[in-house]
Design an enzyme around this catalytic site. Structure first.
Site, PDB file in Angstrom:
ATOM      1  N   GLY A   8       0.833  -1.212   0.000  1.00  0.00           N
ATOM      2  CA  GLY A   8       0.000   0.000   0.000  1.00  0.00           C
ATOM      3  C   GLY A   8       0.860   1.252   0.000  1.00  0.00           C
ATOM      4  O   GLY A   8       0.509   2.272   0.600  1.00  0.00           O
ATOM      5  N   ASP A  34       2.410  -1.712  -4.550  1.00  0.00           N
ATOM      6  CA  ASP A  34       1.020  -1.241  -4.522  1.00  0.00           C
ATOM      7  C   ASP A  34       0.280  -1.955  -5.642  1.00  0.00           C
ATOM      8  O   ASP A  34       0.898  -2.514  -6.556  1.00  0.00           O
ATOM      9  CB  ASP A  34       0.949   0.283  -4.719  1.00  0.00           C
ATOM     10  CG  ASP A  34      -0.331   0.880  -4.124  1.00  0.00           C
ATOM     11  OD1 ASP A  34      -0.267   1.499  -3.048  1.00  0.00           O
ATOM     12  OD2 ASP A  34      -1.413   0.693  -4.726  1.00  0.00           O
ATOM     13  N   ARG A  36      -1.444  -0.489  -7.810  1.00  0.00           N
ATOM     14  CA  ARG A  36      -1.415   0.360  -9.007  1.00  0.00           C
ATOM     15  C   ARG A  36      -0.055   1.025  -9.101  1.00  0.00           C
ATOM     16  O   ARG A  36       0.690   1.080  -8.110  1.00  0.00           O
ATOM     17  CB  ARG A  36      -2.524   1.421  -8.941  1.00  0.00           C
ATOM     18  CG  ARG A  36      -2.339   2.390  -7.826  1.00  0.00           C
ATOM     19  CD  ARG A  36      -3.640   2.947  -7.301  1.00  0.00           C
ATOM     20  NE  ARG A  36      -3.423   3.461  -5.970  1.00  0.00           N
ATOM     21  CZ  ARG A  36      -3.188   4.742  -5.671  1.00  0.00           C
ATOM     22  NH1 ARG A  36      -3.192   5.655  -6.599  1.00  0.00           N
ATOM     23  NH2 ARG A  36      -2.972   5.118  -4.425  1.00  0.00           N
ATOM     24  N   TYR A 141     -14.826  -2.245   9.502  1.00  0.00           N
ATOM     25  CA  TYR A 141     -13.443  -1.797   9.668  1.00  0.00           C
ATOM     26  C   TYR A 141     -12.938  -2.165  11.079  1.00  0.00           C
ATOM     27  O   TYR A 141     -11.834  -2.679  11.251  1.00  0.00           O
ATOM     28  CB  TYR A 141     -13.407  -0.287   9.464  1.00  0.00           C
ATOM     29  CG  TYR A 141     -12.046   0.362   9.507  1.00  0.00           C
ATOM     30  CD1 TYR A 141     -11.112   0.141   8.509  1.00  0.00           C
ATOM     31  CD2 TYR A 141     -11.714   1.252  10.535  1.00  0.00           C
ATOM     32  CE1 TYR A 141      -9.880   0.773   8.530  1.00  0.00           C
ATOM     33  CE2 TYR A 141     -10.485   1.888  10.558  1.00  0.00           C
ATOM     34  CZ  TYR A 141      -9.579   1.651   9.553  1.00  0.00           C
ATOM     35  OH  TYR A 141      -8.354   2.290   9.587  1.00  0.00           O
ATOM     36  N   LYS A 145      -9.977  -4.599  12.310  1.00  0.00           N
ATOM     37  CA  LYS A 145      -8.851  -4.125  13.127  1.00  0.00           C
ATOM     38  C   LYS A 145      -8.677  -4.980  14.380  1.00  0.00           C
ATOM     39  O   LYS A 145      -7.552  -5.333  14.743  1.00  0.00           O
ATOM     40  CB  LYS A 145      -9.029  -2.648  13.493  1.00  0.00           C
ATOM     41  CG  LYS A 145      -8.864  -1.693  12.318  1.00  0.00           C
ATOM     42  CD  LYS A 145      -7.511  -1.859  11.639  1.00  0.00           C
ATOM     43  CE  LYS A 145      -7.263  -0.843  10.549  1.00  0.00           C
ATOM     44  NZ  LYS A 145      -6.049  -1.156   9.751  1.00  0.00           N
TER      45      LYS A 145
HETATM   46  C1  VAH Z   1     -10.641   6.160   9.053  1.00  0.00           C
HETATM   47  N1  VAH Z   1      -8.597   7.374   9.228  1.00  0.00           N
HETATM   48  O1  VAH Z   1     -11.238   7.210   9.237  1.00  0.00           O
HETATM   49  C2  VAH Z   1      -9.172   6.090   9.382  1.00  0.00           C
HETATM   50  C3  VAH Z   1      -8.883   5.690  10.762  1.00  0.00           C
HETATM   51  C4  VAH Z   1      -9.037   6.693  12.969  1.00  0.00           C
HETATM   52  C5  VAH Z   1      -9.723   6.241  11.825  1.00  0.00           C
HETATM   53  O2  VAH Z   1      -8.339   4.505  10.995  1.00  0.00           O
HETATM   54  O3  VAH Z   1     -11.184   5.191   8.611  1.00  0.00           O
END
Ligand code: VAH
Length: 319
Positions: A8, A34, A36, A141, A145
């Site tokens: 990335g 990456d 791309r 997300y 994580k």
């Molecule tokens: C997001 N910047 O907004 C990222 C992050 C703290 C949040 O991991 O998804």
């Protein structure tokens, strides 16, 4: 860290970290990858390979060919995009990390991957959020994580892979814009303030989130990667933060330099609910104690620097 592979590398963090590490460790010792290829400085200034991180064989082959001893795995979808495309996020964010961990295991590499304040959820204590606390995020997300943190712990304990991580807050920079994040407003606002003297925030007044200026984030990654392994009690990502503010506070700071700057609000329910599920302000004590984390930039210092770097000429307040 003698030879580093970055995934990335054209993203928000990678585009700056790669160049910084090339300065420190030598151009040929930082291999950028990456999905791309662009005409950017990262591609032009040193070794670059095209890599889709979901392709384990290719990741292994590139790491082996360049004889790397460190993997900085950054390729991932951010929170708002992940919420729109949850299955893609799972496949890319988790598939990529498992491949990076497997490559690190097989080639005996040290591995860094960022976690985020997104690893916390609505039941996490909101203020002074401790290093070790409740983590029940309600976003894809966040699920990625937390799973990533657990996987890094697992590979460390089970296979002895030297895994390290940081729970980053929103990262603000004048180089490469983020894409698809919830904290992106705190970057966009500077661009719009200079261009149009106004910004419409999709995050509501009173919504506090942790933030950090990119130079501090780069220093934190390198500081953690250079830290003595014996001193690290946490492998599941350290809380790190430099500041916490809400949209009104960043607007007020910009107004000190651009007095006719106007802030409007048009709240985006998806990103607002993600932001509402995150802490107001996390506690970085473990990072300070275990490897000496410190941040140089607060909101005031960062705002001055952002405006100057983005080409804003007349800073009214200079002290
Ligand atoms: C997001 N910047 O907004 C990222 C992050 C703290 C949040 O991991 O998804």
């Amino acid at each position: 860290m003698k030879k580093v592979l970055v995934t990335g590398a054209l993203g928000q963090i990678g585009s700056e970290l790669t160049l910084k590490m090339r300065e420190i460790y030598g151009t040929d010792n930082v291999v950028a990858t990456d999905i791309r290829k662009t005409e950017s400085a990262v591609v032009q200034s040193g070794p670059f390979e095209l890599l889709d991180v979901t392709d384990e064989k290719e990741m292994f082959n590139i790491a082996k060919k360049h004889e790397v001893d460190t993997i900085i795995h950054l390729a991932a979808l951010l929170s708002a995009t992940a919420e729109k495309k949850p299955l893609l996020a799972w496949n890319l964010n988790m598939g990529g990390l498992v491949n990076a961990l497997e490559t690190a295991r097989e080639l005996n590499c040290r591995l860094f991957t960022p976690s985020s304040i997104g690893a916390f959820g609505p039941t996490t204590p909101k203020d002074c959020t401790p290093q070790d606390t409740i983590q029940r995020p309600n976003t894809m997300y966040g699920v990625n994580k937390v799973s990533g943190e657990l996987l890094c712990d697992y590979y460390y304990h089970k296979f002895g892979v030297d895994t390290r991580g940081l729970r980053f807050p929103g990262l603000i920079s004048y180089v490469t814009p983020p894409g698809g994040g919830t904290t992106d407003y705190a970057v966009e606002i500077y661009y719009e303030a200079i261009k149009n003297k106004k910004y419409t925030s999709y995050i509501d007044k009173g919504t506090y989130m942790d933030m950090m200026y990119m130079p501090d984030a780069l220093a934190a990654i390198m500081g953690l990667m250079e830290a003595d392994a014996a001193k690290l009690k946490h492998r599941n990502s350290f809380n790190v933060s430099a500041m916490s503010f809400d949209p009104e506070q960043i607007a007020a700071e910009i107004k000190k330099h651009i007095p006719d700057f106007v802030m409007n609000y048009e709240v985006d329910p998806v990103r607002q609910s993600i932001a509402d599920s995150w802490p107001n302000r996390i506690d970085s004590t473990s990072a300070k104690e275990e490897w000496g984390f410190k941040a140089e930039y607060d909101l005031e210092k960062m705002t001055k620097d952002m405006l100057v770097k983005l080409g804003f000429k007349s800073l009214l307040i200079t002290a």
